[in-house]
Scaffold this motif. Structure first.
Motif, PDB file in Angstrom:
ATOM      1  N   ILE A 125      46.823 -73.501  90.912  1.00 23.25           N
ATOM      2  CA  ILE A 125      45.953 -72.619  91.691  1.00 23.25           C
ATOM      3  C   ILE A 125      44.608 -73.287  91.941  1.00 23.25           C
ATOM      4  O   ILE A 125      43.917 -72.970  92.911  1.00 23.25           O
ATOM      5  N   LYS A 126      44.237 -74.262  91.101  1.00 20.45           N
ATOM      6  CA  LYS A 126      42.986 -74.993  91.305  1.00 20.45           C
ATOM      7  C   LYS A 126      42.970 -75.750  92.618  1.00 20.45           C
ATOM      8  O   LYS A 126      41.917 -76.093  93.130  1.00 20.45           O
ATOM      9  N   LEU A 181      53.094 -73.521  92.196  1.00 19.87           N
ATOM     10  CA  LEU A 181      52.317 -72.549  91.430  1.00 19.87           C
ATOM     11  C   LEU A 181      53.181 -71.853  90.389  1.00 19.87           C
ATOM     12  O   LEU A 181      52.738 -71.596  89.269  1.00 19.87           O
ATOM     13  N   ASN A 240      39.007 -61.130  89.803  1.00 21.63           N
ATOM     14  CA  ASN A 240      39.102 -62.584  89.991  1.00 21.63           C
ATOM     15  C   ASN A 240      38.090 -63.150  90.979  1.00 21.63           C
ATOM     16  O   ASN A 240      38.219 -64.283  91.412  1.00 21.63           O
ATOM     17  N   ILE A 275      50.748 -69.577 100.212  1.00 22.52           N
ATOM     18  CA  ILE A 275      51.556 -69.686  98.997  1.00 22.52           C
ATOM     19  C   ILE A 275      52.888 -68.972  99.140  1.00 22.52           C
ATOM     20  O   ILE A 275      53.938 -69.507  98.797  1.00 22.52           O
ATOM     21  N   LEU A 289      44.113 -74.513  95.379  1.00 26.53           N
ATOM     22  CA  LEU A 289      44.148 -73.525  96.458  1.00 26.53           C
ATOM     23  C   LEU A 289      42.981 -72.554  96.286  1.00 26.53           C
ATOM     24  O   LEU A 289      43.130 -71.472  95.736  1.00 26.53           O
ATOM     25  N   LYS A 290      41.821 -72.958  96.756  1.00 24.78           N
ATOM     26  CA  LYS A 290      40.609 -72.176  96.501  1.00 24.78           C
ATOM     27  C   LYS A 290      40.201 -71.336  97.702  1.00 24.78           C
ATOM     28  O   LYS A 290      40.666 -71.545  98.817  1.00 24.78           O
ATOM     29  N   TYR A 304      36.322 -66.651  90.605  1.00 25.47           N
ATOM     30  CA  TYR A 304      36.956 -67.921  90.948  1.00 25.47           C
ATOM     31  C   TYR A 304      36.657 -68.355  92.378  1.00 25.47           C
ATOM     32  O   TYR A 304      37.041 -69.436  92.793  1.00 25.47           O
ATOM     33  N   LYS A 349      50.843 -73.037  86.500  1.00 20.54           N
ATOM     34  CA  LYS A 349      49.776 -72.104  86.868  1.00 20.54           C
ATOM     35  C   LYS A 349      48.467 -72.824  87.194  1.00 20.54           C
ATOM     36  O   LYS A 349      47.660 -72.333  87.970  1.00 20.54           O
ATOM     37  N   ARG A 386      45.047 -67.453 101.866  1.00 20.81           N
ATOM     38  CA  ARG A 386      45.552 -68.330 100.806  1.00 20.81           C
ATOM     39  C   ARG A 386      46.903 -67.848 100.291  1.00 20.81           C
ATOM     40  O   ARG A 386      47.835 -68.626 100.122  1.00 20.81           O
ATOM     41  N   ASN A 387      47.035 -66.549 100.081  1.00 22.96           N
ATOM     42  CA  ASN A 387      48.298 -66.007  99.592  1.00 22.96           C
ATOM     43  C   ASN A 387      49.424 -66.177 100.607  1.00 22.96           C
ATOM     44  O   ASN A 387      50.571 -66.390 100.234  1.00 22.96           O
TER      45      ASN A 387
END
Length: 195
Positions: free
Chosen positions: A105-106, A98, A131, A87, A108-109, A134, A102, A83-84
């Motif tokens: 981020i929802k 992002l 985290n 991004i 990108l799970k 999440y 902020k 995921r990172n």
């Protein structure tokens, strides 16, 4: 019913991992609506997560499967790493969005499936990881599709002006038009004598 895209360049071996991936991908296919695309072992520039879910209006979700219950944190970190990379490296628009908002981020799970533990056992093992609350979690006890991990309350991609380009870029990264085996072969120095 969601669409399934098989992306793997590797030949299926029919081992336990393949059976588990088939089970969870069919689980997603049967329970998500037709706008979802379920990518099985997408290439994603060599990182190859187990499963990636993509919805053109709601977002993307990277899933890792851990057959061993010893270190669920490792599988979760792999999902977060992919995921990172989306991004920070491959889709700059995601990082820009992002940075601007902020809440994005929802869209990108990450998710984790461990068939040998219950959902509660997995959550307990992950409790010390920053985290981790999440992440969406599925254990051997399954999950109902109306629970939070599978319901995006916002359609995060829908309001982005460049949404269609973003979705197409994600599709290309997840399942590039060329097969990995067609991208070239390892060079063998012994073949130089032929020239």
């Amino acid at each position: 019913m969601a669409e399934i895209v098989y992306c793997s360049y590797q030949k299926a071996e029919g081992g336990p991992s393949d059976e588990v991936k088939a089970y969870i991908s069919n689980f997603f296919r049967d329970r998500l609506d037709k706008n979802w695309i379920v990518y099985i072992e997408p290439f994603f520039n060599g990182q190859q997560p187990d499963i990636v879910l993509l919805h053109p209006e709601k977002g993307i979700m990277v899933w890792e499967i851990a057959l061993s219950s010893d270190d669920p944190g490792l599988a979760l970190r792999r999902a977060v790493s992919v995921r990172n990379a989306m991004i920070d490296l491959y889709i700059p628009t995601l990082g820009e969005r992002l940075y601007q908002n902020k809440w994005f981020i929802k869209a990108l799970k990450v998710g984790l499936y461990i068939p040998s533990l219950t959902r509660k056992e997995i959550i307990n093992k992950l409790s010390r990881i920053k985290n981790s609350q999440y992440a969406s979690i599925i254990g051997k006890d399954g999950v109902e599709m109306n629970q939070a991990p599978f319901v995006w309350n916002t359609e995060c991609f829908k309001d982005i002006p460049e949404r269609l380009e973003l979705v197409e870029a994600l599709k290309t990264w997840l399942n590039p038009p060329y097969h990995r085996s067609e991208m070239g072969k390892a060079f063998n120095f012994r073949d130089i004598s032929r020239f």
